[in-house]
Motif scaffolding. Structure first.
Motif, PDB file in Angstrom:
ATOM      1  N   ASN A  98       0.797  -1.232   0.000  1.00  0.00           N
ATOM      2  CA  ASN A  98       0.000   0.000   0.000  1.00  0.00           C
ATOM      3  C   ASN A  98       0.828   1.279   0.000  1.00  0.00           C
ATOM      4  O   ASN A  98       0.282   2.369  -0.157  1.00  0.00           O
ATOM      5  N   GLY A  99       2.152   1.174   0.196  1.00  0.00           N
ATOM      6  CA  GLY A  99       2.999   2.358   0.150  1.00  0.00           C
ATOM      7  C   GLY A  99       2.751   3.367   1.246  1.00  0.00           C
ATOM      8  O   GLY A  99       3.219   4.511   1.156  1.00  0.00           O
ATOM      9  N   GLU A 100       2.026   2.984   2.281  1.00  0.00           N
ATOM     10  CA  GLU A 100       1.675   3.951   3.311  1.00  0.00           C
ATOM     11  C   GLU A 100       2.159   3.580   4.707  1.00  0.00           C
ATOM     12  O   GLU A 100       2.043   4.387   5.626  1.00  0.00           O
ATOM     13  N   THR A 101       2.656   2.381   4.897  1.00  0.00           N
ATOM     14  CA  THR A 101       3.081   1.952   6.223  1.00  0.00           C
ATOM     15  C   THR A 101       4.500   1.426   6.170  1.00  0.00           C
ATOM     16  O   THR A 101       5.087   1.266   5.106  1.00  0.00           O
ATOM     17  N   ILE A 131       3.825   5.687   8.502  1.00  0.00           N
ATOM     18  CA  ILE A 131       5.218   5.264   8.613  1.00  0.00           C
ATOM     19  C   ILE A 131       5.754   5.629   9.989  1.00  0.00           C
ATOM     20  O   ILE A 131       5.622   6.773  10.445  1.00  0.00           O
ATOM     21  N   THR A 132       6.352   4.668  10.675  1.00  0.00           N
ATOM     22  CA  THR A 132       6.977   4.897  11.970  1.00  0.00           C
ATOM     23  C   THR A 132       8.452   5.232  11.765  1.00  0.00           C
ATOM     24  O   THR A 132       9.154   4.525  11.053  1.00  0.00           O
ATOM     25  N   VAL A 133       8.898   6.324  12.394  1.00  0.00           N
ATOM     26  CA  VAL A 133      10.298   6.742  12.303  1.00  0.00           C
ATOM     27  C   VAL A 133      10.969   6.507  13.653  1.00  0.00           C
ATOM     28  O   VAL A 133      10.497   6.993  14.680  1.00  0.00           O
ATOM     29  N   ILE A 134      12.044   5.743  13.657  1.00  0.00           N
ATOM     30  CA  ILE A 134      12.834   5.490  14.862  1.00  0.00           C
ATOM     31  C   ILE A 134      14.169   6.208  14.700  1.00  0.00           C
ATOM     32  O   ILE A 134      14.851   6.043  13.697  1.00  0.00           O
ATOM     33  N   ALA A 286      19.034  -3.159  -0.645  1.00  0.00           N
ATOM     34  CA  ALA A 286      18.011  -2.224  -1.100  1.00  0.00           C
ATOM     35  C   ALA A 286      17.304  -1.587   0.091  1.00  0.00           C
ATOM     36  O   ALA A 286      17.049  -2.238   1.107  1.00  0.00           O
ATOM     37  N   LEU A 287      16.980  -0.311  -0.042  1.00  0.00           N
ATOM     38  CA  LEU A 287      16.231   0.377   1.003  1.00  0.00           C
ATOM     39  C   LEU A 287      14.773  -0.077   0.980  1.00  0.00           C
ATOM     40  O   LEU A 287      14.214  -0.369  -0.079  1.00  0.00           O
ATOM     41  N   THR A 288      14.157  -0.099   2.144  1.00  0.00           N
ATOM     42  CA  THR A 288      12.729  -0.362   2.208  1.00  0.00           C
ATOM     43  C   THR A 288      11.988   0.839   1.634  1.00  0.00           C
ATOM     44  O   THR A 288      12.536   1.944   1.545  1.00  0.00           O
ATOM     45  N   PRO A 289      10.719   0.670   1.242  1.00  0.00           N
ATOM     46  CA  PRO A 289       9.951   1.820   0.749  1.00  0.00           C
ATOM     47  C   PRO A 289       9.910   2.970   1.756  1.00  0.00           C
ATOM     48  O   PRO A 289      10.012   4.138   1.377  1.00  0.00           O
ATOM     49  N   ALA A 290       9.781   2.643   3.049  1.00  0.00           N
ATOM     50  CA  ALA A 290       9.739   3.698   4.062  1.00  0.00           C
ATOM     51  C   ALA A 290      11.068   4.443   4.121  1.00  0.00           C
ATOM     52  O   ALA A 290      11.110   5.673   4.265  1.00  0.00           O
ATOM     53  N   ALA A 291      12.179   3.713   4.019  1.00  0.00           N
ATOM     54  CA  ALA A 291      13.493   4.356   4.046  1.00  0.00           C
ATOM     55  C   ALA A 291      13.700   5.220   2.802  1.00  0.00           C
ATOM     56  O   ALA A 291      14.320   6.289   2.870  1.00  0.00           O
ATOM     57  N   LYS A 292      13.177   4.783   1.662  1.00  0.00           N
ATOM     58  CA  LYS A 292      13.281   5.578   0.442  1.00  0.00           C
ATOM     59  C   LYS A 292      12.523   6.892   0.588  1.00  0.00           C
ATOM     60  O   LYS A 292      12.999   7.954   0.159  1.00  0.00           O
ATOM     61  N   VAL A 293      11.352   6.831   1.212  1.00  0.00           N
ATOM     62  CA  VAL A 293      10.577   8.057   1.441  1.00  0.00           C
ATOM     63  C   VAL A 293      11.347   8.993   2.367  1.00  0.00           C
ATOM     64  O   VAL A 293      11.413  10.210   2.141  1.00  0.00           O
ATOM     65  N   MET A 294      11.965   8.438   3.418  1.00  0.00           N
ATOM     66  CA  MET A 294      12.761   9.253   4.346  1.00  0.00           C
ATOM     67  C   MET A 294      13.914   9.926   3.605  1.00  0.00           C
ATOM     68  O   MET A 294      14.178  11.117   3.793  1.00  0.00           O
TER      69      MET A 294
END
Length: 307
Positions: A98-101, A131-134, A286-294
């Motif tokens: 879903n590109g959102e989590t 997306i959770t950011v740690i 490869a970066l995860t989708p969340a990491a790519k967004v970051m």
């Protein structure tokens, strides 16, 4: 010659990896069992199973808990990496769905947190609140192992040399001068030389940081000793509190100073000390989708900064 272990035969389970990692983290079979919500006999039995499969002792028992053996340390490193990769697989599947989590873990160095990272996180959360950011703060040397084993997605901060570190790559974001800083109203606010500041207490970065090495070279080039009255610290909250409450002097990135009205730049130049800020990434993973967004938001926000 000892035959290589076959750990893919089905005897070694994921629960074994989770258990051994928990025992290493908690230093006790009992505390690990409590953390995993297991009965202690079950945890003890599980550890015995792993040791029988590997044919070595992973922990030595003592009155205060357990300590990893050389075999235990090696196995725990791999167990962490396997679990990290499985977590990343889960995040990636979710992100592709879903590109959102998902979750992105950012390691951050001194002062990378004061402007760029908060702005980037705020922009990311406004766009994708799922997306959770740690955020994990530390020195470059302490964060790189977590980056390599997959526990951290990227490291933001001053770019350190990586010529002797295989499997890493870097993306520069912006350059920023380093300034000598004190509280507003500091008695040395008109000092014009480095020697004129030696009578005050200093806050220096830790010895293993590249900024510390560059500052030591500045003192050496001017035939000056390092300040004897000093604190060594990389916690920006501690540094700021010390600066505001004392007559201490510190070398800090320009963005940090200019965003804090209670701190002032001292008129003593550090022309040879500059900071190239960027992102350090795993070279082949490869970066995860969340990491790519970051990473996209870090790039976008860095373009708006005026160091």
């Amino acid at each position: 010659m000892t035959r290589a272990l076959d750990l893919l035969g089905g005897r070694l389970k994921l629960r074994h990896l989770v258990l051994v990692t928990a025992i290493a983290d908690h230093g006790s079979v009992l505390r690990a069992a409590e953390h995993l919500r297991l009965a202690q006999p079950a945890a003890t039995r599980g550890l015995r199973e792993v040791e029988q499969i590997l044919g070595v002792e992973l922990f030595t028992r003592g009155p205060r808990g357990v300590t990893p053996t050389v075999f235990g340390t090696a196995f725990v490193d791999h167990a962490r990496a396997v679990q990290a990769e499985l977590r990343r697989a889960g995040d990636r599947i979710t992100g592709l769905a879903n590109g959102e989590t998902g979750t992105v873990t950012v390691g951050t160095l001194l002062a990378a947190t004061n402007v760029l990272l908060p702005r980037s996180i705020a922009a990311l959360k406004a766009e994708r609140p799922g997306i959770t950011v740690i955020v994990r703060e530390g020195t470059f040397d302490s964060l790189v192992p977590r980056l390599i084993d997959g526990d951290t997605d990227l490291v933001l901060g001053r770019l350190n040399p990586i010529d002797d570190r295989h499997g890493l790559r870097q993306i520069p974001l912006y350059d920023e001068p380093i300034l000598l800083v004190a509280r507003s109203g500091h008695p040395a606010s008109t000092a014009s030389t480095l020697a004129g500041l030696l009578g005050y207490p200093w806050i220096l970065p830790l010895e293993q940081t590249s900024l510390r090495q560059e500052l030591e070279q500045v003192f050496k080039n001017q035939d000056l000793p390092l300040p004897e009255d000093r604190v060594e610290c990389t916690s920006i909250l501690t540094i700021r509190s010390l600066l505001l409450q004392t007559d201490m002097v510190a070398a800090l990135p320009a963005l940090l100073v200019r965003s804090d009205p209670q701190l002032v730049c001292l008129p003593v130049p550090l022309a040879s000390v500059k900071r190239s800020v960027g992102v350090t990434l795993p070279g082949s993973r490869a970066l995860t989708p969340a990491a790519k967004v970051m990473l996209d938001h870090l790039r976008t926000q860095s373009a708006t900064l005026e160091p």
